[in-house]
Write a protein that holds these residues in place. Sequence first.
Motif, mmCIF file in Angstrom:
data_model
loop_
_atom_site.group_PDB
_atom_site.id
_atom_site.type_symbol
_atom_site.label_atom_id
_atom_site.label_comp_id
_atom_site.label_asym_id
_atom_site.label_seq_id
_atom_site.Cartn_x
_atom_site.Cartn_y
_atom_site.Cartn_z
ATOM 1 N N VAL A 175 37.400 88.699 -9.357
ATOM 2 C CA VAL A 175 35.959 88.863 -9.549
ATOM 3 C C VAL A 175 35.670 88.369 -10.956
ATOM 4 O O VAL A 175 36.393 88.685 -11.901
ATOM 5 C CB VAL A 175 35.520 90.322 -9.346
ATOM 6 C CG1 VAL A 175 34.070 90.523 -9.763
ATOM 7 C CG2 VAL A 175 35.703 90.717 -7.885
ATOM 8 N N THR A 176 34.630 87.555 -11.091
ATOM 9 C CA THR A 176 34.387 86.837 -12.333
ATOM 10 C C THR A 176 32.896 86.723 -12.646
ATOM 11 O O THR A 176 32.082 86.699 -11.726
ATOM 12 C CB THR A 176 35.001 85.423 -12.234
ATOM 13 O OG1 THR A 176 34.761 84.701 -13.446
ATOM 14 C CG2 THR A 176 34.399 84.640 -11.082
ATOM 15 N N PRO A 177 32.550 86.591 -13.920
ATOM 16 C CA PRO A 177 31.153 86.300 -14.257
ATOM 17 C C PRO A 177 30.822 84.810 -14.126
ATOM 18 O O PRO A 177 29.660 84.431 -14.149
ATOM 19 C CB PRO A 177 31.038 86.761 -15.721
ATOM 20 C CG PRO A 177 32.413 86.619 -16.265
ATOM 21 C CD PRO A 177 33.350 86.913 -15.106
ATOM 22 N N ASP A 178 31.855 83.937 -13.983
ATOM 23 C CA ASP A 178 31.641 82.486 -13.911
ATOM 24 C C ASP A 178 32.523 81.894 -12.815
ATOM 25 O O ASP A 178 33.712 81.636 -13.019
ATOM 26 C CB ASP A 178 31.961 81.847 -15.264
ATOM 27 C CG ASP A 178 31.617 80.368 -15.326
ATOM 28 O OD1 ASP A 178 31.646 79.683 -14.279
ATOM 29 O OD2 ASP A 178 31.327 79.888 -16.439
ATOM 30 N N LEU A 179 31.928 81.692 -11.636
ATOM 31 C CA LEU A 179 32.672 81.250 -10.459
ATOM 32 C C LEU A 179 33.360 79.903 -10.678
ATOM 33 O O LEU A 179 34.548 79.755 -10.414
ATOM 34 C CB LEU A 179 31.730 81.169 -9.248
ATOM 35 C CG LEU A 179 32.409 80.917 -7.913
ATOM 36 C CD1 LEU A 179 32.902 82.233 -7.342
ATOM 37 C CD2 LEU A 179 31.468 80.250 -6.946
ATOM 38 N N TYR A 229 31.906 95.022 -6.975
ATOM 39 C CA TYR A 229 32.145 93.860 -7.837
ATOM 40 C C TYR A 229 31.388 94.017 -9.166
ATOM 41 O O TYR A 229 31.935 93.718 -10.232
ATOM 42 C CB TYR A 229 31.729 92.565 -7.155
ATOM 43 C CG TYR A 229 32.163 92.453 -5.713
ATOM 44 C CD1 TYR A 229 33.507 92.572 -5.348
ATOM 45 C CD2 TYR A 229 31.239 92.230 -4.702
ATOM 46 C CE1 TYR A 229 33.900 92.475 -4.023
ATOM 47 C CE2 TYR A 229 31.625 92.126 -3.374
ATOM 48 C CZ TYR A 229 32.948 92.250 -3.043
ATOM 49 O OH TYR A 229 33.338 92.155 -1.738
ATOM 50 N N THR A 230 30.131 94.467 -9.112
ATOM 51 C CA THR A 230 29.382 94.668 -10.359
ATOM 52 C C THR A 230 30.009 95.802 -11.161
ATOM 53 O O THR A 230 30.084 95.731 -12.395
ATOM 54 C CB THR A 230 27.893 94.967 -10.101
ATOM 55 O OG1 THR A 230 27.762 96.124 -9.275
ATOM 56 C CG2 THR A 230 27.201 93.786 -9.431
ATOM 57 N N LEU A 257 32.934 94.337 -13.014
ATOM 58 C CA LEU A 257 32.549 93.547 -14.188
ATOM 59 C C LEU A 257 31.968 94.415 -15.299
ATOM 60 O O LEU A 257 32.112 94.081 -16.483
ATOM 61 C CB LEU A 257 31.568 92.441 -13.805
ATOM 62 C CG LEU A 257 32.172 91.257 -13.055
ATOM 63 C CD1 LEU A 257 31.095 90.223 -12.743
ATOM 64 C CD2 LEU A 257 33.317 90.618 -13.824
ATOM 65 N N ARG A 311 31.632 86.129 -7.489
ATOM 66 C CA ARG A 311 30.731 86.364 -8.616
ATOM 67 C C ARG A 311 29.514 87.098 -8.086
ATOM 68 O O ARG A 311 28.750 86.557 -7.281
ATOM 69 C CB ARG A 311 30.273 85.061 -9.256
ATOM 70 C CG ARG A 311 29.349 85.316 -10.476
ATOM 71 C CD ARG A 311 28.775 84.037 -11.047
ATOM 72 N NE ARG A 311 27.687 83.516 -10.233
ATOM 73 C CZ ARG A 311 26.394 83.848 -10.372
ATOM 74 N NH1 ARG A 311 26.029 84.727 -11.277
ATOM 75 N NH2 ARG A 311 25.476 83.301 -9.605
ATOM 76 N N ARG A 367 25.817 88.313 -7.909
ATOM 77 C CA ARG A 367 24.552 87.753 -8.401
ATOM 78 C C ARG A 367 23.701 88.898 -8.966
ATOM 79 O O ARG A 367 23.712 90.002 -8.435
ATOM 80 C CB ARG A 367 23.831 87.041 -7.266
ATOM 81 C CG ARG A 367 24.628 85.842 -6.731
ATOM 82 C CD ARG A 367 23.935 85.190 -5.560
ATOM 83 N NE ARG A 367 22.692 84.568 -5.973
ATOM 84 C CZ ARG A 367 22.563 83.291 -6.323
ATOM 85 N NH1 ARG A 367 23.625 82.506 -6.330
ATOM 86 N NH2 ARG A 367 21.391 82.806 -6.661
ATOM 87 N N GLY A 386 36.211 89.656 -16.275
ATOM 88 C CA GLY A 386 36.663 89.486 -14.895
ATOM 89 C C GLY A 386 38.164 89.678 -14.783
ATOM 90 O O GLY A 386 38.843 90.019 -15.752
#
Length: 190
Positions: free
Chosen positions: A34-38, A102-103, A106, A92, A94, A112
């Motif tokens: 899980v990432t802030p930048d796919l 996922y949020t 993060l 990622r 939204r 991530g």
Amino acid sequence: MSKRPEPTIRLRDFDLDRVATNPLTDGFIQWCVVTPDLDDACEKIEALYGAAGFYVMENGPLNDVKLRGEPIDIRVDMALGYIGDINVEVIRPRPEGDDNIYTEFLDAHPEGGMHHFGFQVHDYDAAVDHLMENAGPIEQEGYFGTGGTRFAYFDTRSTTGLYTELLWFDPSSSSLMASLKRADGAALLE
């Protein structure tokens, strides 16, 4: 310096003649970041591990999702690729969606990282029952696409450091995953 002790080798309940009865035994197919930048995460995974590329879905088709039993409006971008026989998923969340696992991840790990292991199961209900008995209640569950592919997450972080996801694939999702594994780009865009 003191002499290092000799290694001790033992088997813990190891019996090749014992029939496996756990519904997850043969199903490990996926790890997920899980990432802030796919795009950045996909690029780094390709460079580090040799993934042949990723099938990217903006606003991934997650439907009827519940977080701890409550309906949520989840919005994610997703990428799926393969390294050998293992599916690599990159997610990622939204900003316009509701809070979800996922949020939450993060929020705790803004950079991530590894989020979950995924297991494809053939008897979804038996696998859910098994994990509910051994790991506790479902954290997040729902459907992928419109054909009936189901997923459920369990909090197994105290044992593995990661969540565990159960996946039951409908025929269209099975076909998608097979095309990804073959790196058949033409079939993916049909």
